[in-house]
Motif scaffolding. Structure first.
Motif, PDB file in Angstrom:
ATOM      1  N   ARG A 161    -109.620  57.590  -4.131  1.00 45.43           N
ATOM      2  CA  ARG A 161    -109.886  57.672  -2.694  1.00 45.43           C
ATOM      3  C   ARG A 161    -110.679  56.472  -2.178  1.00 45.43           C
ATOM      4  NH1 ARG A 161    -113.219  59.065   1.085  1.00 45.43           N
ATOM      5  NH2 ARG A 161    -112.656  60.469   2.808  1.00 45.43           N
TER       6      ARG A 161
ATOM      7  N   HIS B 191    -110.392  53.478  -2.750  1.00 43.15           N
ATOM      8  CA  HIS B 191    -109.555  52.306  -2.493  1.00 43.15           C
ATOM      9  C   HIS B 191    -108.559  52.527  -1.342  1.00 43.15           C
ATOM     10  CE1 HIS B 191    -111.209  50.465  -6.036  1.00 43.15           C
ATOM     11  NE2 HIS B 191    -110.787  51.459  -6.808  1.00 43.15           N
ATOM     12  N   GLN B 192    -108.566  53.722  -0.741  1.00 41.85           N
ATOM     13  CA  GLN B 192    -107.615  54.029   0.320  1.00 41.85           C
ATOM     14  C   GLN B 192    -108.062  53.485   1.674  1.00 41.85           C
ATOM     15  OE1 GLN B 192    -106.755  58.496  -0.618  1.00 41.85           O
ATOM     16  NE2 GLN B 192    -105.059  57.750   0.643  1.00 41.85           N
ATOM     17  N   THR B 193    -107.088  53.170   2.502  1.00 40.26           N
ATOM     18  CA  THR B 193    -107.353  52.903   3.916  1.00 40.26           C
ATOM     19  C   THR B 193    -107.325  54.252   4.631  1.00 40.26           C
ATOM     20  OG1 THR B 193    -106.281  50.744   3.793  1.00 40.26           O
ATOM     21  CG2 THR B 193    -106.563  51.706   5.995  1.00 40.26           C
ATOM     22  N   ILE B 194    -108.430  54.595   5.266  1.00 41.60           N
ATOM     23  CA  ILE B 194    -108.575  55.941   5.828  1.00 41.60           C
ATOM     24  C   ILE B 194    -108.463  55.883   7.349  1.00 41.60           C
ATOM     25  CG2 ILE B 194    -110.107  57.939   6.021  1.00 41.60           C
ATOM     26  CD1 ILE B 194    -111.332  57.034   3.327  1.00 41.60           C
ATOM     27  N   LYS B 195    -107.726  56.826   7.906  1.00 45.43           N
ATOM     28  CA  LYS B 195    -107.530  56.891   9.348  1.00 45.43           C
ATOM     29  C   LYS B 195    -108.866  57.125  10.044  1.00 45.43           C
ATOM     30  CE  LYS B 195    -104.390  59.001  12.703  1.00 45.43           C
ATOM     31  NZ  LYS B 195    -103.326  60.008  12.891  1.00 45.43           N
TER      32      LYS B 195
ATOM     33  N   GLU C 225    -112.832  60.040   7.886  1.00 43.89           N
ATOM     34  CA  GLU C 225    -113.548  59.518   6.714  1.00 43.89           C
ATOM     35  C   GLU C 225    -114.247  60.593   5.885  1.00 43.89           C
ATOM     36  OE1 GLU C 225    -113.238  56.380   9.874  1.00 43.89           O
ATOM     37  OE2 GLU C 225    -113.958  58.473   9.829  1.00 43.89           O
TER      38      GLU C 225
ATOM     39  N   ARG D  27    -101.226  59.598   1.535  1.00 44.85           N
ATOM     40  CA  ARG D  27    -101.162  58.140   1.317  1.00 44.85           C
ATOM     41  C   ARG D  27    -101.384  57.344   2.603  1.00 44.85           C
ATOM     42  NH1 ARG D  27     -95.234  57.496  -1.066  1.00 44.85           N
ATOM     43  NH2 ARG D  27     -95.969  59.327  -2.209  1.00 44.85           N
ATOM     44  N   ARG D  28    -101.296  58.025   3.760  1.00 46.75           N
ATOM     45  CA  ARG D  28    -101.541  57.342   5.034  1.00 46.75           C
ATOM     46  C   ARG D  28    -103.000  57.460   5.482  1.00 46.75           C
ATOM     47  NH1 ARG D  28     -96.915  60.036   5.336  1.00 46.75           N
ATOM     48  NH2 ARG D  28     -97.887  61.795   6.402  1.00 46.75           N
ATOM     49  N   GLY D  29    -103.826  58.105   4.635  1.00 44.88           N
ATOM     50  CA  GLY D  29    -105.248  58.204   4.945  1.00 44.88           C
ATOM     51  C   GLY D  29    -105.614  59.333   5.878  1.00 44.88           C
TER      52      GLY D  29
END
Length: 297
Positions: A196, A198-202, A206, A213-215
């Motif tokens: 988590r 390393h993910q790009t989060i919407k 947060e 996978r889209r955050g």
């Protein structure tokens, strides 16, 4: 009384006065929509409903392929709606108040054996990022007895892993603390610290623990599909859902001798009678042991 305005007012009442969850509110509004459909067919205004009209409505919905449990729930929703009209719109009498809900036989929920749970979790492909996340999801469902909505809405700010507790928001926005075991902590930390992070989060999401996978936070449907795919992978013939892990959590605790009040608190049940269903599961398990192993069976 305009139906559309009444539904908006009822929704506001359920949210602000009753503090119900989004899913419960949707269910109540669907009940009222069914009543509205019947009322429009019969040309009955909301304020003009009589007890015999409610009885005719129940006969009408009985023509549709819905279970007795759904019919009982619809009646409960209609009673709440007319109770709301009494409080907020000056309705003198609740036409549904004196109609008795049919007594339903208590349905014993399906549970998984410990071996079946182990097989499901072992079938997860840990070489993928989704697999690592899914491992943490199943460990949390089974290790904490969470409802799927509680899992989807779980927040990082409500994880107290150093003292082995998490805080969840259950039905009616009621919060409770649940102990979390070492196995669930282990795989939750792996997911949080290795995947988590390393993910790009919407934006605005947060604080949610489990993301796609889209955050964005995982949906209930997505978790259902994850479990269905794993059941198919191991050839499990039982019909299971995320709630099956909650039932299994409670059943295995009771089988192991856990105090029923403690199980009630962990599950967030308002009434101990709801939790008592798991004593029946335990008795079935004991009966199966006798049938299988006793020389006189």
């Amino acid at each position: 009384m305009n139906w559309e305005q009444l539904k908006k007012d009822f929704k506001r009442y359920l949210l602000l006065e009753r503090g119900l969850s989004d899913n419960s509110i949707v269910a109540y509004l669907n009940d009222v929509k069914k009543l509205q459909s019947f009322a429009e067919l019969q040309q009955i205004e909301p304020k003009d409903f009589q007890t015999n009209d409610i009885q005719n409505f129940l006969k009408w919905i009985n023509e549709f392929p819905i279970s007795e449990y759904t019919q009982a729930r619809i009646l409960s929703g209609i009673k709440t709606f007319f109770g709301f009209l009494q409080i907020e719109h000056g309705l003198v009498n609740n036409p549904a108040e004196l109609i008795e809900t049919p007594r339903l036989s208590r349905k014993i929920p399906a549970v998984l054996s410990i071996q079946e749970i182990d097989e499901l979790i072992s079938a997860i492909n840990l070489s993928t990022t989704e697999g690592t996340r899914n491992k943490a999801i199943l460990e949390m469902l089974y290790g904490c007895g969470l409802r799927v909505s509680e899992l989807c809405n779980l927040k990082i700010s409500n994880l107290f892993l150093d003292v082995e507790f998490i805080k969840v928001e259950g039905k009616g926005n009621k919060e409770r603390l649940i102990p979390i075991g070492q196995q669930a902590i282990k795989y939750l930390k792996i997911y949080l610290e290795e995947i988590r992070v390393h993910q790009t989060i919407k934006a605005g999401k947060e604080d949610f623990v489990f993301l796609n996978r889209r955050g964005s936070p995982l949906s209930r449907v997505m978790i259902f599909l994850i479990i269905k795919d794993l059941a198919l992978k191991i050839g499990l013939e039982k019909e299971i859902s995320p709630h099956t892990f909650r039932h299994s959590f409670a059943s295995h605790l009771v089988e192991g001798g856990a105090d029923l009040r403690a199980v009630q608190d962990m599950l967030g049940h308002e009434s101990i009678t709801t939790t008592e269903i798991y004593t029946h599961i335990d008795k079935e398990y004991l009966q199966s042991v006798i049938t299988q192993y006793h020389p006189r069976s």
